[in-house]
Scaffold this motif. Sequence first.
Motif, PDB file in Angstrom:
ATOM      1  N   ALA A  11       0.829  -1.208   0.000  1.00 41.25           N
ATOM      2  CA  ALA A  11       0.000   0.000   0.000  1.00 41.25           C
ATOM      3  C   ALA A  11       0.861   1.254   0.000  1.00 41.25           C
ATOM      4  CB  ALA A  11      -0.927  -0.010   1.221  1.00 41.25           C
ATOM      5  N   ARG A  12       1.947   1.230   0.762  1.00 38.71           N
ATOM      6  CA  ARG A  12       2.856   2.370   0.797  1.00 38.71           C
ATOM      7  C   ARG A  12       3.514   2.588  -0.567  1.00 38.71           C
ATOM      8  NH1 ARG A  12       6.750   1.046   5.049  1.00 38.71           N
ATOM      9  NH2 ARG A  12       5.230   1.733   6.594  1.00 38.71           N
ATOM     10  N   MET A  44      -6.368   0.050   0.581  1.00 38.61           N
ATOM     11  CA  MET A  44      -5.480  -1.064   0.910  1.00 38.61           C
ATOM     12  C   MET A  44      -4.957  -0.940   2.337  1.00 38.61           C
ATOM     13  SD  MET A  44      -3.243  -1.317  -2.617  1.00 38.61           S
ATOM     14  CE  MET A  44      -2.093  -2.518  -1.932  1.00 38.61           C
ATOM     15  N   MET A  45      -4.609   0.273   2.738  1.00 31.70           N
ATOM     16  CA  MET A  45      -4.035   0.482   4.060  1.00 31.70           C
ATOM     17  C   MET A  45      -5.114   0.480   5.138  1.00 31.70           C
ATOM     18  SD  MET A  45      -1.223   3.394   5.096  1.00 31.70           S
ATOM     19  CE  MET A  45      -0.161   2.884   3.735  1.00 31.70           C
ATOM     20  N   ILE A  59      -4.871  12.493   3.911  1.00 31.73           N
ATOM     21  CA  ILE A  59      -3.452  12.599   4.278  1.00 31.73           C
ATOM     22  C   ILE A  59      -2.575  12.411   3.049  1.00 31.73           C
ATOM     23  CG2 ILE A  59      -1.593  11.466   5.561  1.00 31.73           C
ATOM     24  CD1 ILE A  59      -3.686  10.820   7.728  1.00 31.73           C
ATOM     25  N   PHE A  60      -2.892  11.407   2.234  1.00 28.51           N
ATOM     26  CA  PHE A  60      -2.094  11.137   1.034  1.00 28.51           C
ATOM     27  C   PHE A  60      -2.172  12.297   0.042  1.00 28.51           C
ATOM     28  CE2 PHE A  60      -2.691   6.267   1.601  1.00 28.51           C
ATOM     29  CZ  PHE A  60      -1.735   6.279   2.603  1.00 28.51           C
ATOM     30  N   HIS A 142       7.395   0.209  16.155  1.00 32.07           N
ATOM     31  CA  HIS A 142       5.950   0.002  16.219  1.00 32.07           C
ATOM     32  C   HIS A 142       5.305   1.154  16.972  1.00 32.07           C
ATOM     33  CE1 HIS A 142       6.051  -4.072  14.573  1.00 32.07           C
ATOM     34  NE2 HIS A 142       7.101  -4.307  15.336  1.00 32.07           N
ATOM     35  N   PRO A 143       4.101   1.558  16.571  1.00 33.82           N
ATOM     36  CA  PRO A 143       3.317   0.993  15.472  1.00 33.82           C
ATOM     37  C   PRO A 143       3.867   1.413  14.117  1.00 33.82           C
ATOM     38  CG  PRO A 143       2.182   2.887  16.364  1.00 33.82           C
ATOM     39  CD  PRO A 143       3.374   2.651  17.253  1.00 33.82           C
ATOM     40  N   ALA A 144       3.527   0.636  13.084  1.00 32.18           N
ATOM     41  CA  ALA A 144       3.937   0.979  11.730  1.00 32.18           C
ATOM     42  C   ALA A 144       3.174   2.214  11.271  1.00 32.18           C
ATOM     43  CB  ALA A 144       3.664  -0.188  10.788  1.00 32.18           C
ATOM     44  N   GLY A 145       3.738   2.930  10.297  1.00 31.05           N
ATOM     45  CA  GLY A 145       3.105   4.139   9.805  1.00 31.05           C
ATOM     46  C   GLY A 145       2.881   4.094   8.305  1.00 31.05           C
TER      47      GLY A 145
END
Length: 214
Positions: A11-12, A44-45, A59-60, A142-145
């Motif tokens: 997704a990233r 996806m995220m 945000i994107f 963690h947590p993942a971003g």
Amino acid sequence: MNDEPEWLVRARAVQALAQSGLAFTRDPYDRERYEALTAIAAQMMAGPSGADPDALRTIFEAERGYATPKLDVRGAVFDAEGRLLMVRELADEGRWTLPGGWADVNQTASECAVREVLEESGYRVRAAKLALVHDRARQGHHPAGPFSICKLFFLCTLLSPEPERLDGNIETADARFFAEAEIPDDLSTGRVLPHQIARLFAHRAEPGLPTEFD
């Protein structure tokens, strides 16, 4: 090795491709396609993470230009007794971390680290050595971003034994020096990890160690 879930990595990657495509395309139809990819990346995220896809898409869409990792700087400040300065973050349930944050424009990375130390702890320091250059995902934070992040850890020299009074500090609740055996267990693991702290103590003990990366 990246231990993040595959769905997040993919997704990233889709988001980065869409952002870079929007930065360079002049074709209106390609723009529509890249905007659709942005929405797909948000979906996806959001699915596995439980986040709001509309919020992620917002945000994107705020990210502009060619997609590159974001830059996080941290200052490792040791006192005369070899203790490490740590601050208690208000934004992460009062957990402990090294002073630092996002790098700002019109300042070098080391200047940003020095500024962050002053703003979050009140101590004036000088950056002396770049000890660690770490990819956040590869180190297991963690947590993942949603974004790729490069973390720079600078060893800093303490210029005065007492902190300055800070007015209007809204980021940290406390600042203390800890011996290596006394490092708090409640670390802000999105910002710093135990093995990074251990390496910083090693660099303090052996200043000639080369910069460690990845």
